[in-house]
Scaffold this motif. Sequence first.
Motif, PDB file in Angstrom:
ATOM      1  N   UNK A  39      38.717   3.914  -1.457  1.00 59.57           N
ATOM      2  CA  UNK A  39      37.579   3.093  -1.030  1.00 59.57           C
ATOM      3  C   UNK A  39      37.867   1.584  -0.903  1.00 59.57           C
ATOM      4  N   UNK A  40      39.124   0.988  -1.711  1.00 60.25           N
ATOM      5  CA  UNK A  40      39.414  -0.400  -1.338  1.00 60.25           C
ATOM      6  C   UNK A  40      39.739  -0.530   0.039  1.00 60.25           C
ATOM      7  N   UNK A  41      40.801   0.237   0.497  1.00 56.86           N
ATOM      8  CA  UNK A  41      40.980  -0.092   2.062  1.00 56.86           C
ATOM      9  C   UNK A  41      39.872   0.130   3.006  1.00 56.86           C
ATOM     10  N   UNK A  42      39.084   1.202   2.819  1.00 52.07           N
ATOM     11  CA  UNK A  42      37.997   1.396   3.614  1.00 52.07           C
ATOM     12  C   UNK A  42      36.779   0.193   3.421  1.00 52.07           C
ATOM     13  N   UNK A  43      36.693  -0.293   2.249  1.00 52.12           N
ATOM     14  CA  UNK A  43      35.834  -1.448   2.047  1.00 52.12           C
ATOM     15  C   UNK A  43      36.141  -2.798   2.788  1.00 52.12           C
ATOM     16  N   UNK A  44      37.437  -2.947   2.874  1.00 48.05           N
ATOM     17  CA  UNK A  44      38.194  -3.900   3.342  1.00 48.05           C
ATOM     18  C   UNK A  44      38.028  -3.803   5.071  1.00 48.05           C
ATOM     19  N   UNK A  45      38.327  -2.660   5.441  1.00 49.26           N
ATOM     20  CA  UNK A  45      38.188  -2.551   6.983  1.00 49.26           C
ATOM     21  C   UNK A  45      36.676  -2.684   7.262  1.00 49.26           C
ATOM     22  N   UNK A  46      36.052  -2.160   6.604  1.00 54.53           N
ATOM     23  CA  UNK A  46      34.344  -2.517   6.882  1.00 54.53           C
ATOM     24  C   UNK A  46      33.906  -4.073   6.844  1.00 54.53           C
ATOM     25  N   UNK A  47      34.404  -4.738   6.157  1.00 56.00           N
ATOM     26  CA  UNK A  47      34.251  -6.221   5.912  1.00 56.00           C
ATOM     27  C   UNK A  47      34.728  -6.685   7.153  1.00 56.00           C
ATOM     28  N   UNK A  48      35.749  -6.416   7.609  1.00 53.92           N
ATOM     29  CA  UNK A  48      36.520  -6.828   8.728  1.00 53.92           C
ATOM     30  C   UNK A  48      35.506  -6.787  10.158  1.00 53.92           C
ATOM     31  N   UNK A  49      35.209  -5.381   9.969  1.00 56.59           N
ATOM     32  CA  UNK A  49      34.305  -4.988  11.082  1.00 56.59           C
ATOM     33  C   UNK A  49      32.854  -6.008  11.036  1.00 56.59           C
ATOM     34  N   UNK A  50      32.375  -6.312   9.903  1.00 53.44           N
ATOM     35  CA  UNK A  50      31.130  -7.178   9.722  1.00 53.44           C
ATOM     36  C   UNK A  50      31.572  -8.288  10.451  1.00 53.44           C
ATOM     37  N   UNK A  51      32.688  -9.017   9.881  1.00 52.30           N
ATOM     38  CA  UNK A  51      33.193 -10.388  10.505  1.00 52.30           C
ATOM     39  C   UNK A  51      33.125 -10.241  11.842  1.00 52.30           C
ATOM     40  N   UNK A  52      34.079  -9.653  12.405  1.00 49.02           N
ATOM     41  CA  UNK A  52      34.418  -9.172  13.814  1.00 49.02           C
ATOM     42  C   UNK A  52      33.042  -9.262  14.783  1.00 49.02           C
ATOM     43  N   UNK A  53      32.082  -8.178  14.533  1.00 50.42           N
ATOM     44  CA  UNK A  53      30.896  -8.231  15.122  1.00 50.42           C
ATOM     45  C   UNK A  53      30.029  -9.327  15.023  1.00 50.42           C
ATOM     46  N   UNK A  54      29.923  -9.987  13.837  1.00 53.00           N
ATOM     47  CA  UNK A  54      29.177 -11.500  13.782  1.00 53.00           C
ATOM     48  C   UNK A  54      29.879 -12.371  14.458  1.00 53.00           C
ATOM     49  N   UNK A  55      31.302 -12.535  14.717  1.00 51.65           N
ATOM     50  CA  UNK A  55      31.678 -13.454  15.464  1.00 51.65           C
ATOM     51  C   UNK A  55      31.326 -13.290  16.907  1.00 51.65           C
ATOM     52  N   UNK A  56      31.417 -12.054  17.465  1.00 51.13           N
ATOM     53  CA  UNK A  56      31.200 -11.775  18.804  1.00 51.13           C
ATOM     54  C   UNK A  56      29.948 -11.947  19.137  1.00 51.13           C
ATOM     55  N   UNK A  57      28.891 -11.527  18.266  1.00 51.20           N
ATOM     56  CA  UNK A  57      27.516 -11.680  18.699  1.00 51.20           C
ATOM     57  C   UNK A  57      26.774 -12.998  18.074  1.00 51.20           C
ATOM     58  N   UNK A  58      27.587 -13.962  17.637  1.00 53.25           N
ATOM     59  CA  UNK A  58      26.795 -15.179  17.112  1.00 53.25           C
ATOM     60  C   UNK A  58      26.042 -15.938  18.097  1.00 53.25           C
ATOM     61  N   UNK A  59      24.967 -16.062  17.755  1.00 52.94           N
ATOM     62  CA  UNK A  59      24.169 -16.836  18.497  1.00 52.94           C
ATOM     63  C   UNK A  59      23.467 -16.293  19.677  1.00 52.94           C
ATOM     64  N   UNK A  60      23.762 -14.962  19.668  1.00 55.77           N
ATOM     65  CA  UNK A  60      23.146 -13.963  20.985  1.00 55.77           C
ATOM     66  C   UNK A  60      21.647 -13.696  20.657  1.00 55.77           C
ATOM     67  N   UNK A  61      21.105 -13.479  22.109  1.00 54.24           N
ATOM     68  CA  UNK A  61      19.574 -12.962  21.892  1.00 54.24           C
ATOM     69  C   UNK A  61      19.234 -12.027  22.929  1.00 54.24           C
ATOM     70  N   UNK A  62      20.331 -11.647  23.349  1.00 55.14           N
ATOM     71  CA  UNK A  62      20.309 -10.439  24.440  1.00 55.14           C
ATOM     72  C   UNK A  62      21.281  -9.405  23.819  1.00 55.14           C
ATOM     73  N   UNK A  63      21.001  -8.093  24.063  1.00 49.13           N
ATOM     74  CA  UNK A  63      21.944  -7.087  23.765  1.00 49.13           C
ATOM     75  C   UNK A  63      23.129  -6.889  24.640  1.00 49.13           C
ATOM     76  N   UNK A  64      24.274  -6.366  24.099  1.00 50.45           N
ATOM     77  CA  UNK A  64      25.551  -6.379  24.514  1.00 50.45           C
ATOM     78  C   UNK A  64      25.402  -5.101  25.549  1.00 50.45           C
ATOM     79  N   UNK A  65      26.488  -4.694  26.196  1.00 50.23           N
ATOM     80  CA  UNK A  65      26.288  -3.519  27.102  1.00 50.23           C
ATOM     81  C   UNK A  65      26.173  -2.239  26.553  1.00 50.23           C
TER      82      UNK A  65
END
Length: 232
Positions: free
Chosen positions: A31-57
């Motif tokens: 679960x340690x590596x899974x938690x780390x990967x999940x945290x990375x996804x949260x950060x990456x998605x947050x960076x990609x959609x920061x400040x957005x007000x419209x849906x992506x594709x």
Amino acid sequence: MGENLTRPARDGRTTGRTTRAVLPPALRGRLGPIAGLAALVVVVLGGVHAGDSEPGGVDARIGAWADGLGPPWRHVALATDFLGEPVGAALLVGAAVAGCLLARRPRAAVLLVTGAALAVGVTTLLKPLVGRTIHGDHNLAYPSGHTAFLTALALTGALLATGRLGLGRTAGTSLVLAAALVAGAAMGWAQVVLGAHYPTDVLGGWCTALAVTPSAAWLVDRAADAGRGRRP
């Protein structure tokens, strides 16, 4: 306290009696590596959609499908959404905690409250930092707190079942991930159908729960074991 301690076997399975820890020893390495990967996804998605007000594709395509669902499915979505609302969440957590206390599992009861609160708290802190909105500038959307909440509860239940049943690494990990997937998919579907979140918001909430719940379980075990060590 009505909970017995067991040691992990070499193959990752527990032996003898039921484990006291809410984070089963057999799953700590998985679960340690899974938690780390999940945290990375949260950060990456947050960076990609920061400040957005419209849906992506992808958000737009899934959202168009959800808009076509009729009233019966929307009623199901509303009922599911209620589980993440304050009243529904309080009832759900209260019933689960009462069950743990009746089963003489106080550590499990603490994890139920701590895991859910931590998952929701992290999503609440991330929303203004990411700044993604839906249906207006004041409706912060990323990540989904409803999805994080129900996923965290499901993860906690699966962790407790893994320890109680003495499941090994593979079976225990499969149970934990399956429980998280079912709960996250159910609440995430409801949020998209109701237009409360974009699909990527739901994924962010799901990954938030995957990241914080094992950490909460580890902290609960550490605190409880430290308290036992200080007893005369």
